[in-house]
Every structure is written in C-alpha cells, then in structure tokens.
Design an enzyme around this catalytic site. Structure first.
Site, PDB file in Angstrom:
ATOM      1  N   HIS A 112       8.289 -29.114 -17.737  1.00 37.67           N
ATOM      2  CA  HIS A 112       7.221 -28.407 -18.444  1.00 37.67           C
ATOM      3  C   HIS A 112       5.913 -28.452 -17.657  1.00 37.67           C
ATOM      4  CE1 HIS A 112       9.909 -27.871 -21.778  1.00 37.67           C
ATOM      5  NE2 HIS A 112      10.123 -29.169 -21.846  1.00 37.67           N
TER       6      HIS A 112
ATOM      7  N   THR B 114       3.188  11.912  13.612  1.00 39.01           N
ATOM      8  CA  THR B 114       4.332  12.222  12.747  1.00 39.01           C
ATOM      9  C   THR B 114       4.958  13.545  13.163  1.00 39.01           C
ATOM     10  OG1 THR B 114       3.207  11.092  10.919  1.00 39.01           O
ATOM     11  CG2 THR B 114       5.095  12.479  10.366  1.00 39.01           C
TER      12      THR B 114
ATOM     13  N   LYS C 283      -1.810  13.018  -8.781  1.00 36.75           N
ATOM     14  CA  LYS C 283      -2.499  13.711  -9.868  1.00 36.75           C
ATOM     15  C   LYS C 283      -1.744  14.981 -10.250  1.00 36.75           C
ATOM     16  CE  LYS C 283      -6.941  15.744 -11.213  1.00 36.75           C
ATOM     17  NZ  LYS C 283      -8.379  15.885 -10.893  1.00 36.75           N
TER      18      LYS C 283
ATOM     19  N   VAL D 128     -10.734  12.977  10.990  1.00 36.00           N
ATOM     20  CA  VAL D 128     -10.634  14.186  10.172  1.00 36.00           C
ATOM     21  C   VAL D 128      -9.502  15.047  10.711  1.00 36.00           C
ATOM     22  CG1 VAL D 128     -11.804  16.278   9.385  1.00 36.00           C
ATOM     23  CG2 VAL D 128     -13.103  14.150   9.641  1.00 36.00           C
ATOM     24  N   LYS D 129      -8.481  15.203   9.901  1.00 36.91           N
ATOM     25  CA  LYS D 129      -7.382  16.096  10.278  1.00 36.91           C
ATOM     26  C   LYS D 129      -6.745  16.740   9.049  1.00 36.91           C
ATOM     27  CE  LYS D 129      -4.647  11.896  11.089  1.00 36.91           C
ATOM     28  NZ  LYS D 129      -3.963  11.118  12.136  1.00 36.91           N
ATOM     29  N   THR D 130      -6.611  16.020   7.956  1.00 35.45           N
ATOM     30  CA  THR D 130      -5.992  16.598   6.751  1.00 35.45           C
ATOM     31  C   THR D 130      -7.016  16.867   5.653  1.00 35.45           C
ATOM     32  OG1 THR D 130      -5.496  14.376   5.955  1.00 35.45           O
ATOM     33  CG2 THR D 130      -3.769  15.505   7.194  1.00 35.45           C
TER      34      THR D 130
ATOM     35  N   ASN E 265      -5.505 -34.535 -21.560  1.00 36.31           N
ATOM     36  CA  ASN E 265      -5.979 -35.765 -20.938  1.00 36.31           C
ATOM     37  C   ASN E 265      -4.814 -36.456 -20.256  1.00 36.31           C
ATOM     38  OD1 ASN E 265      -8.786 -35.844 -21.593  1.00 36.31           O
ATOM     39  ND2 ASN E 265      -8.246 -36.322 -23.716  1.00 36.31           N
TER      40      ASN E 265
ATOM     41  N   ILE F  29      -8.540   7.089   5.126  1.00 37.85           N
ATOM     42  CA  ILE F  29      -9.293   7.957   4.210  1.00 37.85           C
ATOM     43  C   ILE F  29      -8.448   9.154   3.781  1.00 37.85           C
ATOM     44  CG2 ILE F  29     -11.360   9.382   3.906  1.00 37.85           C
ATOM     45  CD1 ILE F  29     -11.890   6.365   4.124  1.00 37.85           C
TER      46      ILE F  29
END
Length: 510
Positions: A271, A33, A134, A61-63, A411, A123
C-alpha cells in the site's frame, strides 16, 4: 482524393504514399518529403508549384499559404466556401499527413546551441495538422507512421472515401500531439521556473491496466513527456500476470526509497508504504532482513532488490507470496525457479539510471497540487546532536532509519537497528499513536528494541512519544526538531541517558 504529405520522420512514408497512389490519390508534398517520394518512384506535385512561391527564409515558410490552408479548411457543406475555392482555382485536400520537427528530443542534446533549438520549433507543421483536425468532417489528419496502415485500410474499404470514425479518432490524436508539442516548447522556455504561472505537462499512455485501485475503476499508466526516465523505463517483464495500478504505485514507492540506500538492499512495500527494509553485505541477506522485519505485512508485497538474483535467493522468494519482484538481473537458474510461480510478476531492470528530480502531482477537486519532489540523500553534515553521544554504528542506524521514514506515510515512525527496520508506524493522525504502533509491531514480531533507534518524519509535539520509545528500549532518536516543546522532549531523552539528533528538515508524506 488528394493528399498533402510533409513529414520530418520519413519512416514508411514512401510505402504510405505508394498505397495512396494505388488508390488514385494525387500526392502533394514539400522539400525532403517530396524528394523521398520521388526517389520511391511516385509522381508528386511540389508545394512550391502549387503555391507559385519558392520555399523562403531557409525553409521557415513553405506551406503557410492560402492554396494550402484553404484547401484544408474549406467547409464542403458551405457553398460560399466552395465558390471561393473555385474563384481562386484552389483544390481540396482529403488527407493531410504531417509530423513535426523533433524539438522534444533535441532539448536533451547539449551540443545544440539555443539558435539551433529554435529552428526545431515547427510552425507550418502544427498549423497544417490543426487545420486538418479542425476539418475532421472531411479531412483525415495523420501525424504518426503507426497510423498509415489504418488509414490505407479504411480508405480501401470505402473505395476512396474515409470513415467518420477514423477522421474523429485521428483528429483527437492530432490535437493531442500539437498540445504535447507546444507543452514541450513552453517547458523549455520556462526552464528554471519550478512553479510556472501556467503548468502544461503532457503524458503518453504506456500501459493499459486491468483496473484501478478497485475493480470498478478503469486505469492506465502514463509517462510524462520530457523526463529522461520513468517508472518502467528499461524494465522488461519476464513473466507473470499483467501489472496492476496498485502494483505500479507500490513499485514507485519502493524504487524511490531504494534510490537512497547504500550497498546491497531490499525494500518490500505494501500500500505504497515500506513494510520491511534491509541492507546487508549481500542482497540475499538484505532480503532476509527485509522480510523478517515484518513477514506478515510482506505477504503479497512488492519486492525491490538492487542486486542480481541467483538460484538461492530465487528459491527463498518463491516460497513466499510476492506480487511483484523487481531486480537488475536474474540468472538462468533463478528464472527457472521463479517460472514455477507463473502468476508472479518478475521485472528486470535492464539499465540503471538515476531518477529525475521531478515535480510531484496530487489530484484534488478541479485541480492539481504541484510541488518539487522530496529528493536528496541526507548525510551527517549539518545534523545537530542535542543530547547524548552517538557512536559510529549508531550513526549508520540513524541515517538508515531517517532515509526510510521519509518514504512512510505521515505521521511516520521507524524503529531500526543493524540495517533492518524493526517496526513502522504509518499514516496516523497523532504521532504518539504512530510510536505506539511501531513498538507494538516490533514486539509482536519478537524484535528486541534495546539499543534500537527511532526516526520521526516530523517533530514531537510532546514528550509522550519519545517516552514510550524509551520505555521500550530505544536509545537514540533522529527527528527534525522545531517544536515549541523541543526542550521538554530533549530533556526526557537526556534524562534517560539516550541520544537525540535534530535534522532541521521534516519529511511529511501524505
């Protein structure tokens, strides 16, 4: 302002970054990016420069670092949070733009090995997105390119700030996105489990509907994530009013039945029950059979065809009141004819695909009933002729009636002959009443029942139902069997010189 941008889908991300930069926003980004933004001529602070750590473990693993997540999660109204950031030299983020590795799409790529799929479980992305959502009181969580212009317009209007309405709205979108993403991953791990301990389907809104079953009920159509096809996949509405809740419910019922029929066929539903079904040498004749089966009930029905509609058939259809017309193709003249009925909803199925063997859901108070869908076309293999003889044409009629009765509310009783339903008794609390209604419908419409067949979706508990049918001229029965009184039922049919076939499998549909 300060924005963190880390996306897999780079659609319009450079334009979004440029719009933010023009508003004086600092851009922080990672990996591909960051490269895309830099190639677009934008100044970018790379995440590894911010954290002081390079990307690790092949990008896993970077952020995942306090200098990223603390800048998102800090509560700006809490002096202790701001003091902690100041002590560590961490700056706040106002916008977090993240979309996720396409795990859901990759699941349907058979060339990918399991270890390759595992690497597409995001992840860091969901962690950042959930953190931003949040912290919606001060942070904008953006996870879809379609929201970029909305964010830019909102921030421009407030000269570098964002509205509470926008932040709340996009927080809901972000949490729904991560929930659906986790649901797809859980389903992949649960593959092979028909009824897992925790059931987490996810649905996306496809269409807002004018109202539900009744005008006072709001409604929408949602497709389930992870299914290869859904009710409106590859379907184009060529004309007519907006589709309604009841239209789609009837269309689904008709398409499920159509999937079990061979050759040119027509199903008319009302129906969510078939009121007329026909199979023939041509789709025109199939429609004529289906409509003639019960023209009164067909009024205002949903018509599903499995062949192309030409001018002749379109003219016949235009003479009737049809709510929805569904077919794989319409020629130019047919479209011209149908266009004269501007309220008629005409749907063209642009690509034929097999329907998935999916789960069925039924909402109940505080929960949902889940089951495997009742799928599979029956053949003569394994069927037991318990009395009488069954000629070849009679087998064709019985298998046709059996496939139809499976899609009638229990039925259920279906009377048929020559690839046409003659009478249908649906949704009755007693089976004998379903027989009585099917016979009465057929006789009322002038259908001769001599030599016709009867299909029952479940066993006959007594001989009274078959006896009514025998008295009306029915000469062959197909039903599951399994009643304690099967010998009495078979004896009644045998004594009349009629035939009976047991399938060993019932098809309740409630």
């Amino acid at each position: 302002m300060r924005a963190l941008i880390s996306v897999y889908d780079k659609t319009d991300v450079v334009a979004f970054g440029r719009g933010l930069a023009e508003l004086g926003c600092e851009l922080v980004s990672s990996g591909g990016t960051a490269s895309a933004l830099e190639e677009g001529g934008l100044d970018v602070t790379r995440v590894e420069d911010l954290t002081g750590f390079p990307e690790m473990l092949g990008g896993r693993v970077k952020t995942l670092h306090p200098r990223v997540h603390a800048g998102i999660l800090a509560r700006r109204e809490q002096e202790e949070d701001l003091a902690a950031l100041a002590e560590q030299g961490i700056e706040l983020f106002d916008i977090v733009c993240v979309n996720l590795y396409p795990f859901e799409l990759a699941v349907d790529r058979p060339e990918l090995a399991e270890d390759e799929l595992i690497e597409l479980i995001d992840i860091g992305g969901p962690a950042m997105l959930r953190a931003a959502a949040k912290s919606f009181a001060s942070v904008v969580a953006v996870c879809r390119p379609q929201d970029y212009d909305l964010v830019l317009s909102d921030v421009r209007a407030r000269q570098g700030a964002s509205s509470d309405e926008l932040r709340r709205r996009l927080a809901a979108v972000a949490f729904a996105r991560t929930a659906a993403y986790d649901s797809a991953i859980a389903r992949w791990f649960q593959r092979g489990e028909t009824l897992p301990e925790t059931f987490v389907p996810a649905f996306d809104r496809v269409l807002e509907l004018a109202y539900g079953e009744n005008p006072h009920q709001s409604a929408a159509y949602y497709s389930e994530r992870g299914t290869r096809t859904h009710l409106l996949s590859f379907v184009e509405q060529l004309q007519g009013k907006a589709l309604s809740f009841n239209n789609l419910n009837d269309l689904s019922a008709a398409r499920l039945l159509m999937a079990e029929l061979d050759g040119p066929a027509c199903v008319i539903t009302k129906h969510a029950n078939p009121c007329g079904v026909g199979v023939a040498e041509t789709v025109e004749d199939a429609y004529a059979k289906a409509r003639a089966a019960d023209p009164v009930s067909a009024f205002g029905g949903v018509v599903v065809l499995n062949g192309a509609v030409g001018e002749t058939l379109a003219t016949a259809l235009a003479e009737q009141f049809v709510e929805v017309l569904f077919a794989p193709a319409f020629d130019t003249r047919a479209r011209d004819v149908l266009a004269r009925k501007d309220s008629l909803r005409v749907l063209e199925h642009t690509e034929q695909r097999a329907l998935d063997a999916e789960r069925d859901y039924r909402r109940v108070i505080g929960g949902v009933l889940v089951q495997q869908r009742d799928v599979g076309v029956i053949s003569r293999d394994g069927l037991e002729v318990v009395c009488g003889s069954v000629a070849e044409d009679r087998w064709t009629d019985m298998l046709f009636a059996w496939r139809v009765v499976k899609h009638v509310t229990s039925n259920a009783i279906v009377l048929a002959r020559g690839g046409q339903t003659l009478g249908i008794g649906a949704g009755q609390m007693s089976r004998v009443d379903a027989v009585r209604i099917a016979i009465a419908k057929a006789q009322e419409l002038g259908h001769a029942l001599e030599g016709a067949v009867l299909a029952s979706d479940a066993f006959f508990p007594f001989a009274d139902g078959p006896q009514l049918a025998l008295d009306a001229g029915i000469t062959a029965f197909i039903q599951p069997g399994g009643s304690k009184r099967d010998p009495e039922v078979v004896e009644a049919v045998s004594s009349a010189g009629a035939a009976m076939v047991l399938t060993g499998q019932r098809h309740f549909r409630h």
